[in-house]
Design a protein around this motif. Structure first.
Motif, PDB file in Angstrom:
ATOM      1  N   ASN A 156       6.192  -4.533 -14.341  1.00 48.98           N
ATOM      2  CA  ASN A 156       6.968  -3.295 -14.257  1.00 48.98           C
ATOM      3  C   ASN A 156       8.327  -3.550 -13.616  1.00 48.98           C
ATOM      4  O   ASN A 156       9.358  -3.062 -14.091  1.00 48.98           O
ATOM      5  CB  ASN A 156       6.181  -2.252 -13.454  1.00 48.98           C
ATOM      6  N   TRP A 157       8.338  -4.327 -12.529  1.00 51.89           N
ATOM      7  CA  TRP A 157       9.592  -4.615 -11.840  1.00 51.89           C
ATOM      8  C   TRP A 157      10.531  -5.459 -12.691  1.00 51.89           C
ATOM      9  O   TRP A 157      11.755  -5.390 -12.530  1.00 51.89           O
ATOM     10  CB  TRP A 157       9.310  -5.322 -10.518  1.00 51.89           C
TER      11      TRP A 157
ATOM     12  N   ALA B 174       6.894  -3.395   2.675  1.00 49.51           N
ATOM     13  CA  ALA B 174       5.524  -3.136   3.124  1.00 49.51           C
ATOM     14  C   ALA B 174       5.064  -1.773   2.618  1.00 49.51           C
ATOM     15  O   ALA B 174       5.621  -0.746   3.002  1.00 49.51           O
ATOM     16  CB  ALA B 174       5.443  -3.206   4.641  1.00 49.51           C
ATOM     17  N   LEU B 175       4.043  -1.774   1.776  1.00 54.92           N
ATOM     18  CA  LEU B 175       3.505  -0.552   1.195  1.00 54.92           C
ATOM     19  C   LEU B 175       2.196  -0.196   1.894  1.00 54.92           C
ATOM     20  O   LEU B 175       1.300  -1.033   2.004  1.00 54.92           O
ATOM     21  CB  LEU B 175       3.253  -0.730  -0.302  1.00 54.92           C
ATOM     22  N   SER B 176       2.085   1.037   2.373  1.00 51.76           N
ATOM     23  CA  SER B 176       0.856   1.535   3.005  1.00 51.76           C
ATOM     24  C   SER B 176       0.366   0.589   4.094  1.00 51.76           C
ATOM     25  O   SER B 176      -0.792   0.187   4.121  1.00 51.76           O
ATOM     26  CB  SER B 176      -0.241   1.735   1.944  1.00 51.76           C
ATOM     27  N   SER B 177       1.246   0.246   5.007  1.00 45.03           N
ATOM     28  CA  SER B 177       0.973  -0.831   5.960  1.00 45.03           C
ATOM     29  C   SER B 177       1.249  -0.417   7.398  1.00 45.03           C
ATOM     30  O   SER B 177       1.627   0.722   7.673  1.00 45.03           O
ATOM     31  CB  SER B 177       1.807  -2.063   5.599  1.00 45.03           C
TER      32      SER B 177
ATOM     33  N   PHE C 133       6.961   1.810   2.938  1.00 47.61           N
ATOM     34  CA  PHE C 133       6.664   2.889   2.007  1.00 47.61           C
ATOM     35  C   PHE C 133       5.236   3.346   2.282  1.00 47.61           C
ATOM     36  O   PHE C 133       4.343   2.517   2.457  1.00 47.61           O
ATOM     37  CB  PHE C 133       6.778   2.410   0.562  1.00 47.61           C
ATOM     38  N   HIS C 134       5.003   4.676   2.296  1.00 48.35           N
ATOM     39  CA  HIS C 134       3.676   5.154   2.691  1.00 48.35           C
ATOM     40  C   HIS C 134       3.412   6.526   2.073  1.00 48.35           C
ATOM     41  O   HIS C 134       4.317   7.368   1.994  1.00 48.35           O
ATOM     42  CB  HIS C 134       3.604   5.284   4.218  1.00 48.35           C
ATOM     43  N   GLY C 135       2.181   6.758   1.647  1.00 51.08           N
ATOM     44  CA  GLY C 135       1.783   8.089   1.211  1.00 51.08           C
ATOM     45  C   GLY C 135       1.591   8.996   2.413  1.00 51.08           C
ATOM     46  O   GLY C 135       1.126   8.545   3.458  1.00 51.08           O
TER      47      GLY C 135
ATOM     48  N   GLU D  31       7.130   6.350  -8.612  1.00 52.42           N
ATOM     49  CA  GLU D  31       8.366   6.477  -7.834  1.00 52.42           C
ATOM     50  C   GLU D  31       8.467   5.383  -6.782  1.00 52.42           C
ATOM     51  O   GLU D  31       9.539   4.790  -6.567  1.00 52.42           O
ATOM     52  CB  GLU D  31       8.428   7.849  -7.169  1.00 52.42           C
ATOM     53  N   GLU D  32       7.353   5.103  -6.125  1.00 53.89           N
ATOM     54  CA  GLU D  32       7.341   4.062  -5.098  1.00 53.89           C
ATOM     55  C   GLU D  32       7.633   2.697  -5.714  1.00 53.89           C
ATOM     56  O   GLU D  32       8.423   1.912  -5.165  1.00 53.89           O
ATOM     57  CB  GLU D  32       5.995   4.043  -4.390  1.00 53.89           C
ATOM     58  N   LEU D  33       7.002   2.388  -6.838  1.00 60.13           N
ATOM     59  CA  LEU D  33       7.240   1.099  -7.490  1.00 60.13           C
ATOM     60  C   LEU D  33       8.700   0.963  -7.909  1.00 60.13           C
ATOM     61  O   LEU D  33       9.282  -0.130  -7.817  1.00 60.13           O
ATOM     62  CB  LEU D  33       6.315   0.935  -8.691  1.00 60.13           C
TER      63      LEU D  33
END
Length: 243
Positions: free
Chosen positions: A40-41, A147-150, A176-178, A218-220
């Protein structure tokens, strides 16, 4: 301590290789779990000079899962939704072992001719946590950390583990985090962000509405934008500078 490791999954650069992203999966996953994200990236051809390395965690017993063996970068004693649970009884030995492994991967890229400031370290959940820790304790200045959800590992003694001089005090750390994460609680991500900010690190945090412990399109896209900003294409710049 000897640990059997599989070689990482590799996505070679589609143009001249000038930069590398090491992206680290979470607990119970493998590098293959993030292969679609890498594709995707790369889809808009903005990261053609970037090689992606997706490591596979060794299979280890995980205490919070009744000791079952699964891919993990370090043991987790408790995972009960309490924002403090992940910070208690941390597996320092396992964390340091993973840190050494990622520092070794970075050194391999440097030895192959990629400057440290053209390397980004990042990951999801456990992978993001160990990326923050390994990146900020590295002895080279990196291009960035994603760092995603970290959260921040070994936070109570983190400042004691950072080398002097600090090479990555100003390195951009994008978190980045939900805002509805039941696993790595949003509050823990926010607390980690505030702790790093208070210590003078160049850290940002973006929250995604109604997102749990996962990733969204959106995050990606935001991660892709971060990678593109931190690792812009050089084109023929290196050849010209060498003439």
């Amino acid at each position: 301590m000897s640990i059997r490791r599989l070689p990482p999954l590799l996505f070679p650069a589609t143009a001249r290789h000038t930069a590398t992203v090491i992206f680290v999966h979470g607990l119970g996953d493998t590098g293959h779990g993030w292969s679609d994200a890498v594709e995707n990236w790369r889809r808009r051809q903005r990261l053609e000079e970037v090689k992606f390395i997706l490591p596979h965690a060794p299979t280890i017993p995980i205490t919070c899962n009744w000791g079952m063996r699964m891919p993990g970068w370090y043991d987790i004693v408790s995972l009960d939704g309490n924002s403090e649970a992940l910070r208690q009884n941390e597996d320092e030995a396992g964390i340091m072992l993973s840190q050494a492994y990622f520092h070794g991967l970075i050194q391999q890229e440097i030895d192959s001719g990629i400057p440290a400031d053209r390397i980004v370290l990042g990951g999801f959940s456990q992978g993001g946590a160990v990326s923050i820790f390994s990146g900020l304790t590295a002895k080279w200045k990196l291009a960035g950390i994603a760092a995603l959800s970290s959260y921040l590992l070994l936070s109570s003694k983190f400042s004691e583990l950072v080398p002097q001089p600090e090479f990555n005090k100003e390195t951009p750390v994008a978190m980045f985090h939900g805002d509805s994460d039941p696993v790595v609680k949003t509050e823990l991500g926010q607390l980690s962000y505030k702790m790093l900010k208070a210590q003078g690190y160049n850290v940002s945090l973006k929250l995604y509405p109604n997102m749990g412990h996962s990733a969204c399109p959106e995050e990606l896209d935001d991660v892709e934008a971060f990678l593109t900003e931190r690792l812009p294409a050089l084109g023929g710049e290196q050849e010209k500078s060498e003439l």
